[in-house]
Design a protein around this motif. Structure first.
Motif, PDB file in Angstrom:
ATOM      1  N   UNK A 139      -2.280 -21.930   2.913  1.00  0.00           N
ATOM      2  CA  UNK A 139      -3.431 -21.280   3.565  1.00  0.00           C
ATOM      3  C   UNK A 139      -3.063 -19.994   4.301  1.00  0.00           C
ATOM      4  N   UNK A 140      -1.911 -19.421   3.977  1.00  0.00           N
ATOM      5  CA  UNK A 140      -1.505 -18.168   4.607  1.00  0.00           C
ATOM      6  C   UNK A 140      -2.018 -16.976   3.809  1.00  0.00           C
ATOM      7  N   UNK A 141      -2.257 -15.903   4.544  1.00  0.00           N
ATOM      8  CA  UNK A 141      -2.864 -14.692   4.005  1.00  0.00           C
ATOM      9  C   UNK A 141      -1.913 -13.521   4.226  1.00  0.00           C
ATOM     10  N   UNK A 142      -1.612 -12.779   3.171  1.00  0.00           N
ATOM     11  CA  UNK A 142      -0.760 -11.586   3.271  1.00  0.00           C
ATOM     12  C   UNK A 142      -1.549 -10.386   2.753  1.00  0.00           C
ATOM     13  N   UNK A 143      -1.536  -9.307   3.511  1.00  0.00           N
ATOM     14  CA  UNK A 143      -2.260  -8.094   3.106  1.00  0.00           C
ATOM     15  C   UNK A 143      -1.265  -6.971   2.853  1.00  0.00           C
ATOM     16  N   UNK A 144      -1.384  -6.351   1.682  1.00  0.00           N
ATOM     17  CA  UNK A 144      -0.508  -5.261   1.266  1.00  0.00           C
ATOM     18  C   UNK A 144      -1.359  -4.044   0.928  1.00  0.00           C
ATOM     19  N   UNK A 145      -0.891  -2.877   1.310  1.00  0.00           N
ATOM     20  CA  UNK A 145      -1.603  -1.644   0.975  1.00  0.00           C
ATOM     21  C   UNK A 145      -0.707  -0.753   0.132  1.00  0.00           C
ATOM     22  N   UNK A 146      -1.348  -0.001  -0.764  1.00  0.00           N
ATOM     23  CA  UNK A 146      -0.639   0.871  -1.694  1.00  0.00           C
ATOM     24  C   UNK A 146      -1.270   2.253  -1.663  1.00  0.00           C
ATOM     25  N   UNK A 147      -0.442   3.271  -1.555  1.00  0.00           N
ATOM     26  CA  UNK A 147      -0.906   4.663  -1.567  1.00  0.00           C
ATOM     27  C   UNK A 147      -1.099   5.093  -3.012  1.00  0.00           C
ATOM     28  N   UNK A 148      -2.164   4.610  -3.628  1.00  0.00           N
ATOM     29  CA  UNK A 148      -2.484   4.939  -5.011  1.00  0.00           C
ATOM     30  C   UNK A 148      -3.973   4.715  -5.246  1.00  0.00           C
ATOM     31  N   UNK A 149      -4.480   5.305  -6.291  1.00  0.00           N
ATOM     32  CA  UNK A 149      -5.851   5.071  -6.716  1.00  0.00           C
ATOM     33  C   UNK A 149      -5.892   4.264  -8.007  1.00  0.00           C
ATOM     34  N   UNK A 150      -4.723   3.800  -8.452  1.00  0.00           N
ATOM     35  CA  UNK A 150      -4.619   3.118  -9.740  1.00  0.00           C
ATOM     36  C   UNK A 150      -3.800   1.839  -9.578  1.00  0.00           C
ATOM     37  N   UNK A 151      -4.419   0.696  -9.852  1.00  0.00           N
ATOM     38  CA  UNK A 151      -3.711  -0.586  -9.750  1.00  0.00           C
ATOM     39  C   UNK A 151      -2.475  -0.617 -10.646  1.00  0.00           C
ATOM     40  N   UNK A 152      -2.499   0.155 -11.723  1.00  0.00           N
ATOM     41  CA  UNK A 152      -1.348   0.220 -12.613  1.00  0.00           C
ATOM     42  C   UNK A 152      -0.110   0.816 -11.970  1.00  0.00           C
ATOM     43  N   UNK A 153      -0.287   1.540 -10.856  1.00  0.00           N
ATOM     44  CA  UNK A 153       0.837   2.141 -10.139  1.00  0.00           C
ATOM     45  C   UNK A 153       1.490   1.195  -9.131  1.00  0.00           C
ATOM     46  N   UNK A 154       0.906   0.036  -8.926  1.00  0.00           N
ATOM     47  CA  UNK A 154       1.496  -0.933  -7.988  1.00  0.00           C
ATOM     48  C   UNK A 154       2.851  -1.357  -8.546  1.00  0.00           C
ATOM     49  N   UNK A 155       3.895  -1.159  -7.748  1.00  0.00           N
ATOM     50  CA  UNK A 155       5.251  -1.388  -8.261  1.00  0.00           C
ATOM     51  C   UNK A 155       6.177  -1.914  -7.160  1.00  0.00           C
ATOM     52  N   UNK A 156       7.310  -2.388  -7.595  1.00  0.00           N
ATOM     53  CA  UNK A 156       8.343  -2.921  -6.708  1.00  0.00           C
ATOM     54  C   UNK A 156       8.653  -1.954  -5.572  1.00  0.00           C
ATOM     55  N   UNK A 157       8.632  -2.495  -4.350  1.00  0.00           N
ATOM     56  CA  UNK A 157       9.025  -1.736  -3.174  1.00  0.00           C
ATOM     57  C   UNK A 157       8.038  -0.682  -2.716  1.00  0.00           C
ATOM     58  N   UNK A 158       6.807  -0.704  -3.226  1.00  0.00           N
ATOM     59  CA  UNK A 158       5.842   0.348  -2.900  1.00  0.00           C
ATOM     60  C   UNK A 158       4.767  -0.070  -1.901  1.00  0.00           C
ATOM     61  N   UNK A 159       4.755  -1.319  -1.487  1.00  0.00           N
ATOM     62  CA  UNK A 159       3.688  -1.818  -0.609  1.00  0.00           C
ATOM     63  C   UNK A 159       3.999  -1.547   0.859  1.00  0.00           C
ATOM     64  N   UNK A 160       2.940  -1.365   1.607  1.00  0.00           N
ATOM     65  CA  UNK A 160       3.023  -1.373   3.069  1.00  0.00           C
ATOM     66  C   UNK A 160       2.425  -2.711   3.486  1.00  0.00           C
ATOM     67  N   UNK A 161       3.226  -3.520   4.173  1.00  0.00           N
ATOM     68  CA  UNK A 161       2.816  -4.866   4.579  1.00  0.00           C
ATOM     69  C   UNK A 161       2.055  -4.740   5.895  1.00  0.00           C
ATOM     70  N   UNK A 162       0.766  -5.038   5.869  1.00  0.00           N
ATOM     71  CA  UNK A 162      -0.078  -4.784   7.034  1.00  0.00           C
ATOM     72  C   UNK A 162      -0.518  -6.034   7.790  1.00  0.00           C
ATOM     73  N   UNK A 163      -0.436  -7.197   7.146  1.00  0.00           N
ATOM     74  CA  UNK A 163      -0.920  -8.397   7.835  1.00  0.00           C
ATOM     75  C   UNK A 163      -0.337  -9.645   7.184  1.00  0.00           C
ATOM     76  N   UNK A 164       0.086 -10.606   8.023  1.00  0.00           N
ATOM     77  CA  UNK A 164       0.491 -11.926   7.543  1.00  0.00           C
ATOM     78  C   UNK A 164      -0.051 -12.935   8.535  1.00  0.00           C
ATOM     79  N   UNK A 165      -0.975 -13.758   8.091  1.00  0.00           N
ATOM     80  CA  UNK A 165      -1.635 -14.737   8.953  1.00  0.00           C
ATOM     81  C   UNK A 165      -1.347 -16.130   8.412  1.00  0.00           C
TER      82      UNK A 165
END
Length: 179
Positions: A139-165
């Motif tokens: 039941x834990x929630x993790x929020x990640x943000x990506x500086x992109x406009x294309x889901x295809x650009x989501x890649x290893x080491x590119x996320x900003x971790x903004x929330x873990x509940x």
């Protein structure tokens, strides 16, 4: 910018006599935790353009309880590929999200979700990443943000971790040492 929120299903009942793992339901603690996380999501005003979820019973029941606390309908796309998926499969699902989606919720299972967070978030000193590396509880929630406009650009080491509940962050009785 794209935002990906990952939700692990709530605690399920291992002592429930089901024939298949897929059919395992939530236990009482899992139902309480999911409803609490849903209320917390509402308090944070989290919003999603698209929801993809495993069709396993424990995920369906988690979403029912989340919605009860959240107060909004989520209308997931049930995708069997999410059931017990590896991080690589989950990343393929993320890459296939519709282009117009800005905020997606992916609901599934471990170890895939935990591995996906650890894959996408840079390996650096980060308290949230360290917490996930220690354990990604039910039941834990993790929020990640990506500086992109294309889901295809989501890649290893590119996320900003903004929330873990974690549920225990909201109510200590939902932690591992409680009944």
């Amino acid at each position: 910018m794209k935002t990906l929120t990952l939700l692990r299903h709530a605690k399920s009942g291992w002592d429930d006599p089901v024939a298949r793992d897929y059919d395992r339901p939530l236990n009482g603690k899992g139902k309480r935790a999911a409803a609490m996380v849903g209320r917390h999501m509402r308090s944070l005003a989290l919003d999603f353009d698209h929801v993809v979820a495993s069709p396993a019973v424990r995920v369906v029941e988690t979403l029912d309880e989340i919605v009860a606390g959240y107060g909004r309908t989520l209308a997931p796309v049930w995708d069997r590929r999410v059931y017990l998926a590896s991080s690589a499969t989950l990343l393929d699902i993320v890459h296939g999200l519709p282009a117009e989606v800005e905020r997606a919720l992916l609901v599934g299972h471990n170890p895939g979700l935990e591995d996906l967070v650890l894959m996408l978030v840079p390996d650096a000193v980060d308290a949230l990443r360290d917490a996930v590396e220690q354990k990604y509880p039910t039941a834990s929630l993790a929020e990640l943000q990506f500086e992109t406009d294309d889901w295809g650009d989501v890649a290893t080491g590119r996320a900003r971790f903004t929330r873990f509940v974690r549920p225990r962050d909201l109510d200590p009785t939902l932690g591992p040492d409680a009944d």
